[in-house]
Structures are given as C-alpha cells and as structure tokens.
Design a protein around this motif. Structure first.
Motif, short mmCIF file in Angstrom:
data_model
loop_
_atom_site.label_atom_id
_atom_site.label_comp_id
_atom_site.label_asym_id
_atom_site.label_seq_id
_atom_site.Cartn_x
_atom_site.Cartn_y
_atom_site.Cartn_z
N LEU A 274 20.59 39.71 -3.04
CA LEU A 274 21.34 38.46 -3.14
C LEU A 274 21.51 37.81 -1.77
O LEU A 274 21.39 36.58 -1.64
CB LEU A 274 22.71 38.73 -3.78
N ARG A 275 21.79 38.60 -0.75
CA ARG A 275 21.91 38.07 0.61
C ARG A 275 20.62 37.37 1.03
O ARG A 275 20.64 36.30 1.63
CB ARG A 275 22.25 39.19 1.59
N GLN A 276 19.49 37.99 0.73
CA GLN A 276 18.21 37.40 1.11
C GLN A 276 18.00 36.06 0.40
O GLN A 276 17.57 35.08 1.02
CB GLN A 276 17.06 38.36 0.78
N TRP A 277 18.31 36.01 -0.89
CA TRP A 277 18.12 34.77 -1.65
C TRP A 277 19.05 33.66 -1.15
O TRP A 277 18.60 32.52 -0.95
CB TRP A 277 18.35 35.03 -3.14
N LEU A 278 20.30 33.98 -0.95
CA LEU A 278 21.25 32.95 -0.50
C LEU A 278 20.91 32.46 0.91
O LEU A 278 21.07 31.27 1.21
CB LEU A 278 22.67 33.49 -0.54
N THR A 279 20.42 33.35 1.76
CA THR A 279 19.99 32.93 3.10
C THR A 279 18.80 31.97 3.00
O THR A 279 18.68 31.01 3.76
CB THR A 279 19.63 34.16 3.94
N ARG A 280 17.93 32.23 2.04
CA ARG A 280 16.78 31.35 1.81
C ARG A 280 17.22 29.94 1.42
O ARG A 280 16.54 28.96 1.71
CB ARG A 280 15.92 31.97 0.70
N PHE A 281 18.39 29.82 0.76
CA PHE A 281 18.88 28.53 0.30
C PHE A 281 19.98 27.96 1.19
O PHE A 281 20.68 27.02 0.80
CB PHE A 281 19.42 28.66 -1.13
N ALA A 282 20.13 28.50 2.39
CA ALA A 282 21.25 28.11 3.24
C ALA A 282 21.19 26.67 3.71
O ALA A 282 22.19 26.13 4.18
CB ALA A 282 21.32 29.04 4.46
N ALA A 283 20.04 26.01 3.57
CA ALA A 283 19.93 24.61 3.99
C ALA A 283 20.40 23.65 2.90
O ALA A 283 20.49 22.44 3.15
CB ALA A 283 18.49 24.29 4.37
N CYS A 284 20.69 24.15 1.70
CA CYS A 284 21.23 23.27 0.64
C CYS A 284 22.58 22.71 1.06
O CYS A 284 23.33 23.35 1.81
CB CYS A 284 21.38 24.04 -0.67
N GLN B 270 31.34 34.95 0.08
CA GLN B 270 32.10 34.03 0.91
C GLN B 270 31.78 34.22 2.39
O GLN B 270 31.60 33.24 3.13
CB GLN B 270 33.60 34.21 0.68
N GLN B 271 31.73 35.45 2.84
CA GLN B 271 31.43 35.71 4.24
C GLN B 271 30.04 35.23 4.62
O GLN B 271 29.85 34.64 5.69
CB GLN B 271 31.57 37.21 4.53
N LEU B 272 29.07 35.50 3.75
CA LEU B 272 27.70 35.06 4.03
C LEU B 272 27.62 33.54 4.09
O LEU B 272 27.02 32.98 5.02
CB LEU B 272 26.77 35.59 2.95
N MET B 273 28.24 32.86 3.12
CA MET B 273 28.17 31.40 3.10
C MET B 273 28.91 30.79 4.28
O MET B 273 28.47 29.77 4.84
CB MET B 273 28.72 30.88 1.78
N ALA B 274 30.02 31.37 4.67
CA ALA B 274 30.76 30.87 5.83
C ALA B 274 29.91 30.97 7.10
O ALA B 274 29.94 30.08 7.95
CB ALA B 274 32.06 31.65 6.00
N ALA B 275 29.14 32.05 7.20
CA ALA B 275 28.28 32.22 8.37
C ALA B 275 27.19 31.15 8.43
O ALA B 275 26.67 30.84 9.51
CB ALA B 275 27.64 33.61 8.34
N ASP C 88 15.85 42.62 -11.55
CA ASP C 88 14.96 43.67 -11.10
C ASP C 88 15.17 43.85 -9.61
O ASP C 88 16.09 43.28 -9.02
CB ASP C 88 13.50 43.36 -11.45
N ALA C 89 14.34 44.63 -8.98
CA ALA C 89 14.53 44.94 -7.56
C ALA C 89 14.44 43.71 -6.68
O ALA C 89 15.03 43.66 -5.60
CB ALA C 89 13.49 45.98 -7.13
N GLU C 90 13.69 42.71 -7.12
CA GLU C 90 13.54 41.49 -6.33
C GLU C 90 14.54 40.42 -6.71
O GLU C 90 15.00 39.65 -5.85
CB GLU C 90 12.12 40.95 -6.49
N HIS C 91 14.90 40.34 -7.98
CA HIS C 91 15.78 39.29 -8.48
C HIS C 91 17.14 39.91 -8.80
O HIS C 91 17.25 40.71 -9.74
CB HIS C 91 15.20 38.63 -9.73
N PRO C 92 18.20 39.55 -8.08
CA PRO C 92 19.48 40.24 -8.24
C PRO C 92 20.30 39.81 -9.45
O PRO C 92 21.33 40.39 -9.73
CB PRO C 92 20.22 39.88 -6.95
N SER C 93 19.84 38.80 -10.18
CA SER C 93 20.58 38.30 -11.33
C SER C 93 19.66 38.18 -12.54
O SER C 93 18.43 38.17 -12.41
CB SER C 93 21.20 36.93 -11.01
N ASP C 94 20.28 38.07 -13.71
CA ASP C 94 19.48 37.81 -14.91
C ASP C 94 19.18 36.32 -15.09
O ASP C 94 18.50 35.92 -16.04
CB ASP C 94 20.16 38.37 -16.16
N HIS C 95 19.71 35.49 -14.17
CA HIS C 95 19.40 34.07 -14.13
C HIS C 95 18.60 33.76 -12.87
O HIS C 95 18.73 34.45 -11.85
CB HIS C 95 20.69 33.22 -14.10
N LEU C 96 17.80 32.71 -12.92
CA LEU C 96 17.12 32.19 -11.75
C LEU C 96 17.89 30.96 -11.24
O LEU C 96 18.46 30.21 -12.04
CB LEU C 96 15.69 31.78 -12.09
#
Length: 377
Positions: free
Chosen positions: A45-55, A74-79, A244-252
C-alpha cells in the motif's frame, strides 16, 4: 482521452488542471484473505500511495481505525504534503478519508454522514470545489439498491445546497452504474458526468469482478486523462481475484485528471427556479412586493406592514399559487444566505492567509538585536 497505467507514477497536474483519485483500501478487519497486513499488504500500500503522491485530491474508503492502517496512511500522506479529513462515523471503526494537497487547498467545511464524507476545498483563486467521498451500501438486491439510492440522494442534496463552483462525487458506489441504474439517473440529474469510464473492472474476487468505483464531476471540470490497466493485467486479476502480493486491496484505484474551466464558467450555485405553474404576471407582482420589504434593522411597524401586505396578496390568489409563491420566497432567502456565507468564508480565509504570510515574512529578532545593531552602524 488519455489512459495512464496504474503501475506508473501519476504525473503532477499541469496549469489549469486538477487530479482526483479514489480507492477502497480494504480494511484489515474486513480482509478474508490470508495476506498479512503488517508484512505484506501495508508495504504494498505504501508503494502504491507513493506512486500517486502527485495527485491533488485522494479519497479513500475502508480506513481501519482498529489497526495501524489509519495512522500509517495519515503519516505517509502527510510526508507527501497532504492534509487529511477523516470521517467521524460515531463509533464505527471503518471510515472514509479525504486527503488534499496543503499547498493548493484550504478546507472550508465538512459534513460527516454514515456513508459519505462531504467537504469543500478552496482553490487559490477563490473557487470552492465540493467533494462527496462515498462508500454506499454493499450487496445485491432491491433493498440494498434502494439504500444506495437514498444515501446518494441525501449526499447530492447536501453537496449541492452549498455554494460550490463545481462538484466531484467519487468512491465505492457498490454499483456498476448501468444506464438504467437509479444511481446513475441521480448523478445525471445533478448535472454531473462520468469521468472515469474507461478504467475497466475496479473490484475482483475469486469468481466475480465488477466496476464499482467511479468518479463523476460537474461540467466545469473536463476529464483529460484516466487511470487504467492493460488487458493482460486485468485478465490476470480476473483469473484469481484480489488482493494479492502486488495489489493490497480487493479494489483497484481510479483517478482522473481534469482541465478546469476558467473562473465564472462553473455551475451557478443555488439557482432558484421560479414556479412556472404560477402566471408570469403574478410572479412579477410578488417580486415587486418583496423588493419593497424594509431592510434588516428597520422599525417594527414597517416590518409588520410588509407582512400584512404579503398576507393580503396571498389571500387573493389560489391556495396552490400561494403555497408555491411562499416556497419560492423561502428558497430564494436560503440561497441568498448560502451565497453570503460563502462570501464571508472566502473573505475570512483570504484574510487569514494574508496574516499568515505577513507573520511568516517577519524576521525573528529576539531582544531587538538587529535594530540595535543597525542603530550602532
């Protein structure tokens, strides 16, 4: 319209652009897979959210307050420069949250409902963007569909009662929003258009997949790019389901980059339509009478006289016409009040921004040493 791959870094918005992402994160307390949260799902999840940090705006659903999920996100997004608005669900441990770039937006108001998190974000040019972050009732069946329709209707009514320049409604609708869907009809009636129609499936479980996550926006925001995945990637997801191991949620995640119309071209907020069932002549006379009303603070005698004139006017028309004219007056007064409140909020935020910038520009000089030094020179 351009499609951006989910596995690539999301680019920053260009001039006159704004990006919105929505994602149901699958709360750990709802997860029935055998994937561990701390050692597998959270790092992914950290990797995915970092990928979208420019949104610019990221709306998430199913943040779990009983685990470390909320705190970690929250901590990741604040960073990455995001402020957070977390839903208050009155005792429910799984919530929505809306993250927005602190450098671009100021929070104006928020409204916390059981299935929807509503808010308004102020852009630097003074325009307000209303956002509904939804997680509607789950499961199939007529009863649950009626629940979803009721939840969306309430959200749209509350959102559009505010004086926003434009609106975005996004999240997990738990519906594919087919052409005959009552949810889709409500969104269209609210003058919104789908903004992420080409993303394909957004939810996958073993033996079942669907498009349940959507982004809709007003006409002042024109979609120019959406998030998607290759047919090969979607095929692999359909075969085994998520997470799965790559996708941390059941939603995209779904996301859209919008081009913003210039100021003044958005929806006119709180437009009050005249009662067409009442003749134009009666409407004109009623307006002339209302315009003659005394200003706030006028003597009580003038206020009573105006009230008597209005009562006398309504007594000479039919009861149905009188009811519609009264409702027209009330709606107009409410709209005027909302517009005034919006103007006051914008002025207050602008004043606070000026003060903050002025304070930030002042050099810290304990004891006036700089002044003393200058005088000695």
């Amino acid at each position: 319209m351009r499609t951006r791959d989910r596995h690539e870094c999301f680019p920053p918005s260009g001039p006159d652009q704004l990006s919105v992402l929505s994602w149901n994160l699958l709360a750990p307390s709802y997860d029935r897979s055998s994937l561990p949260w701390e050692t597998l799902r959270l790092p992914a999840l950290r990797q995915w959210l970092t990928r979208f940090a420019a949104c610019d705006v990221i709306c998430v659903q199913e943040l779990d307050m009983t685990s470390t999920a909320l705190q970690e996100v929250q901590q990741l997004m604040a960073a990455h420069g995001f402020n957070a608005l977390v839903q208050d669900r009155k005792g429910f441990a799984v919530v929505n949250a809306t993250f927005f770039k602190a450098s671009r937006f100021q929070l104006v108001w928020s409204d916390h409902r059981s299935r929807v998190l509503l808010c308004s974000l102020l852009l630097p040019d003074g325009r307000e963007l209303g956002i509904a972050n939804v997680h509607l009732e789950a499961s199939a069946g007529a009863r649950n569909e009626a629940q979803r329709a009721s939840q969306l209707k309430s959200a749209l009514r509350r959102l559009r009662s505010r004086a926003s320049w434009c609106e975005v409604v996004c999240g997990d609708f738990n519906s594919s929003l087919q052409m005959d869907s009552p949810l889709r009809a409500q969104l269209v009636q609210a003058d919104l258009a789908t903004a992420a129609a080409s993303t394909g499936l957004t939810y996958a479980a073993p033996g079942y997949h669907d498009t349940l996550d959507h982004i809709w926006a007003g006409k002042a925001m024109r979609p120019v790019a959406v998030l998607g995945s290759s047919s090969q990637a979607l095929g692999a997801i359909k075969a085994v389901g998520l997470p799965d191991a790559e996708h941390p949620s059941d939603h995209l995640p779904v996301a859209t980059t919008f081009h913003l119309a210039p100021s003044g071209r958005g929806r006119l907020p709180l437009a009050v339509e005249p009662p067409i069932e009442v003749s134009e002549a009666l409407r004109t006379e009623w307006l002339l009478l209302l315009r003659s009303a005394p200003l706030p603070g006028a003597p009580k005698r003038e206020v009573r006289q105006q009230r008597c004139l209005e009562v006398a006017f309504l007594e000479i028309v039919s009861s149905d016409e009188a009811a519609k004219l009264r409702a027209w007056k009330v709606a107009a007064a409410e709209a005027a009040g909302e517009l005034l409140q919006a103007a006051v909020r914008r002025a207050a935020l602008a004043a606070a921004d000026v003060v903050a910038k002025a304070n930030a520009s002042q050099t810290f000089d304990p004891g006036g040493l700089r002044t003393v030094a200058s005088a000695g020179a």
